[in-house]
Write a protein that holds these residues in place. Structure first.
Motif, PDB file in Angstrom:
ATOM      1  N   ILE A   1      56.376  95.428  -8.820  1.00  0.00           N
ATOM      2  CA  ILE A   1      57.130  94.539  -9.226  1.00  0.00           C
ATOM      3  C   ILE A   1      58.654  94.837 -10.034  1.00  0.00           C
ATOM      4  O   ILE A   1      57.939  95.662 -11.248  1.00  0.00           O
TER       5      ILE A   1
ATOM      6  N   PRO B   1      60.867  88.329 -12.147  1.00  0.00           N
ATOM      7  CA  PRO B   1      60.274  89.544 -11.703  1.00  0.00           C
ATOM      8  C   PRO B   1      60.356  89.260 -10.362  1.00  0.00           C
ATOM      9  O   PRO B   1      61.456  88.022  -9.762  1.00  0.00           O
ATOM     10  N   TYR B   2      61.303  90.761  -9.236  1.00  0.00           N
ATOM     11  CA  TYR B   2      61.600  90.533  -8.067  1.00  0.00           C
ATOM     12  C   TYR B   2      60.146  91.570  -7.528  1.00  0.00           C
ATOM     13  O   TYR B   2      60.599  92.284  -7.829  1.00  0.00           O
TER      14      TYR B   2
ATOM     15  N   PHE C   1      60.915  92.488  -4.322  1.00  0.00           N
ATOM     16  CA  PHE C   1      61.737  93.099  -4.115  1.00  0.00           C
ATOM     17  C   PHE C   1      62.436  94.216  -4.306  1.00  0.00           C
ATOM     18  O   PHE C   1      63.697  93.986  -5.107  1.00  0.00           O
TER      19      PHE C   1
ATOM     20  N   GLU D   1      67.704  86.722  -3.242  1.00  0.00           N
ATOM     21  CA  GLU D   1      67.624  85.612  -2.240  1.00  0.00           C
ATOM     22  C   GLU D   1      68.611  84.373  -2.747  1.00  0.00           C
ATOM     23  O   GLU D   1      68.055  83.352  -3.568  1.00  0.00           O
TER      24      GLU D   1
ATOM     25  N   LYS E   1      70.610  84.501  -8.171  1.00  0.00           N
ATOM     26  CA  LYS E   1      69.734  84.087  -9.121  1.00  0.00           C
ATOM     27  C   LYS E   1      70.289  84.582  -9.919  1.00  0.00           C
ATOM     28  O   LYS E   1      70.901  85.824 -10.661  1.00  0.00           O
TER      29      LYS E   1
ATOM     30  N   MET F   1      53.823  87.481 -16.391  1.00  0.00           N
ATOM     31  CA  MET F   1      55.176  87.917 -16.138  1.00  0.00           C
ATOM     32  C   MET F   1      55.628  86.381 -14.878  1.00  0.00           C
ATOM     33  O   MET F   1      56.236  85.991 -14.362  1.00  0.00           O
TER      34      MET F   1
ATOM     35  N   VAL G   1      59.415  80.850 -13.693  1.00  0.00           N
ATOM     36  CA  VAL G   1      59.465  79.486 -13.941  1.00  0.00           C
ATOM     37  C   VAL G   1      61.183  79.468 -13.536  1.00  0.00           C
ATOM     38  O   VAL G   1      61.957  80.793 -14.228  1.00  0.00           O
ATOM     39  N   ASN G   2      61.506  78.142 -13.368  1.00  0.00           N
ATOM     40  CA  ASN G   2      63.576  78.718 -12.765  1.00  0.00           C
ATOM     41  C   ASN G   2      63.470  77.333 -14.384  1.00  0.00           C
ATOM     42  O   ASN G   2      64.122  76.773 -13.836  1.00  0.00           O
TER      43      ASN G   2
ATOM     44  N   TYR H   1      47.743  88.603  -5.851  1.00  0.00           N
ATOM     45  CA  TYR H   1      48.449  90.049  -6.236  1.00  0.00           C
ATOM     46  C   TYR H   1      47.638  91.411  -5.989  1.00  0.00           C
ATOM     47  O   TYR H   1      46.262  90.795  -5.542  1.00  0.00           O
TER      48      TYR H   1
HETATM   49  C1  LIG Z   1      55.753  87.726  -8.699  1.00  0.00           C
HETATM   50  C2  LIG Z   1      57.440  87.829  -7.238  1.00  0.00           C
HETATM   51  C3  LIG Z   1      58.373  88.190  -7.139  1.00  0.00           C
HETATM   52  C4  LIG Z   1      59.446  87.908  -7.235  1.00  0.00           C
HETATM   53  N1  LIG Z   1      60.501  88.539  -6.502  1.00  0.00           N
HETATM   54  C5  LIG Z   1      61.356  87.680  -5.836  1.00  0.00           C
HETATM   55  C6  LIG Z   1      62.313  89.089  -5.395  1.00  0.00           C
HETATM   56  O1  LIG Z   1      61.718  90.248  -4.737  1.00  0.00           O
HETATM   57  N2  LIG Z   1      63.466  88.181  -4.910  1.00  0.00           N
HETATM   58  C7  LIG Z   1      63.937  86.762  -5.093  1.00  0.00           C
HETATM   59  O2  LIG Z   1      65.592  86.559  -5.238  1.00  0.00           O
HETATM   60  N3  LIG Z   1      63.130  86.174  -6.140  1.00  0.00           N
HETATM   61  C8  LIG Z   1      61.707  86.596  -6.169  1.00  0.00           C
HETATM   62  N4  LIG Z   1      61.008  86.331  -7.386  1.00  0.00           N
HETATM   63  C9  LIG Z   1      61.283  84.355  -7.624  1.00  0.00           C
HETATM   64  C10 LIG Z   1      61.932  84.771  -8.572  1.00  0.00           C
HETATM   65  O3  LIG Z   1      61.689  85.724  -9.854  1.00  0.00           O
HETATM   66  C11 LIG Z   1      62.113  83.184  -9.410  1.00  0.00           C
HETATM   67  O4  LIG Z   1      63.385  82.090  -8.591  1.00  0.00           O
HETATM   68  C12 LIG Z   1      63.130  82.984 -10.782  1.00  0.00           C
HETATM   69  O5  LIG Z   1      63.171  81.838 -11.378  1.00  0.00           O
HETATM   70  C13 LIG Z   1      64.164  83.801 -10.394  1.00  0.00           C
HETATM   71  O6  LIG Z   1      64.823  83.490 -12.010  1.00  0.00           O
HETATM   72  P1  LIG Z   1      66.827  84.133 -12.084  1.00  0.00           P
HETATM   73  O7  LIG Z   1      67.009  83.132 -11.544  1.00  0.00           O
HETATM   74  O8  LIG Z   1      66.215  83.892 -13.987  1.00  0.00           O
HETATM   75  O9  LIG Z   1      66.522  85.549 -11.596  1.00  0.00           O
HETATM   76  C14 LIG Z   1      59.161  86.168  -7.725  1.00  0.00           C
HETATM   77  C15 LIG Z   1      59.012  85.662  -8.383  1.00  0.00           C
HETATM   78  C16 LIG Z   1      57.512  86.641  -8.461  1.00  0.00           C
HETATM   79  C17 LIG Z   1      56.406  85.740  -9.358  1.00  0.00           C
END
Ligand SMILES: Cc1cc2nc3c(=O)[nH]c(=O)nc-3n(C[C@H](O)[C@H](O)[C@H](O)COP(=O)(O)O)c2cc1C
Length: 201
Positions: A25, A41-42, A44, A60, A63, A88, A93-94, A185
């Motif tokens: 992550i 968290p990401y 990918f 995706e 964001k 994490m 949260v959105n 996880y």
């Molecule tokens: C463990 C975890 C992994 C995530 N991995 C991804 C990811 O790889 N790509 C993605 O688009 N969203 C992923 N998400 C969802 C984003 O973290 C979530 O949409 C977040 O609100 C995005 O925040 P941002 O708009 O502040 O970047 C993941 C969520 C979690 C809990």
């Protein structure tokens, strides 16, 4: 069983991410051009070159993390240790643009050295990154897949010395958290070592 993803899997839940697992992550901190702080968290996410150190994360859709990284060309990839898993998850949260997930998740921003976005003070390690490329991959149909792949070169590495033992980063002590499929996880709680074979041996 065999299935073609474009035709459906017939299972209660899509097994794809459970198969491609565990995924590290990247806990990405960024600043917008107006200075708004963001953390998310990401999974990918990965490293794909050691010299130079290059990492990527994939959003995706547009964001905040990818949008902010595109605006300011910097991000920090923080490591999620076992003690940080729940925070994490809260940081996913959105939250509306401009609201920092640091406060919402109970985390402390600590100054970075070479990039403007702060790192997560509680993280066992953090990679300061400068964006080298952002690309928009296509599917087989030639259509834009709707994802934003952000690539960055690591220009600075922070390690909490509590996780260094005899000069080695202690992955078990940090308990690196990885994403599996579904709601699952994993954490690193055991390691084993192997030497790579050499032809002449
Ligand atoms: C463990 C975890 C992994 C995530 N991995 C991804 C990811 O790889 N790509 C993605 O688009 N969203 C992923 N998400 C969802 C984003 O973290 C979530 O949409 C977040 O609100 C995005 O925040 P941002 O708009 O502040 O970047 C993941 C969520 C979690 C809990």
């Amino acid at each position: 069983m065999f299935y073609e993803p474009s035709k459906g899997h017939g299972l209660p839940h899509d097994p794809f991410k459970a198969i491609v697992s565990p995924r590290p992550i990247g806990w990405i901190s960024t600043l917008s051009k107006e200075g708004a702080l963001n953390l998310a968290p990401y999974s990918f996410f990965n490293a794909f070159s050691s010299n130079p150190h290059l990492v990527w994360f994939s959003s995706e859709g547009p964001k905040d993390s990818a949008t902010f990284a595109a605006e300011t060309n910097e991000f920090v990839a923080n490591l999620v240790g076992r003690d940080l898993a729940e925070r994490m998850n809260r940081s996913a949260v959105n939250a509306p643009r401009g609201v920092s997930e640091f406060g919402y998740a109970g985390l402390t921003p600590a100054p970075s050295r070479l990039v403007a976005p702060p790192r997560v003070a509680e993280a066992p390690a953090a990679l300061e990154c400068k964006v080298t490329e952002i690309f928009r991959p296509k599917g087989l149909d030639g259509n834009d897949a709707g994802v934003f792949v952000v690539i960055g070169e690591v220009v600075g590495v922070h390690i909490d010395e509590a996780f260094l033992a005899q000069g080695l980063f202690d992955t078990v002590k940090a308990g690196n958290v990885a994403r599996l499929g579904y709601m699952d996880y994993s954490t690193v709680d055991a390691v084993f070592s192997m030497r790579r074979p050499r032809w002449k041996d």
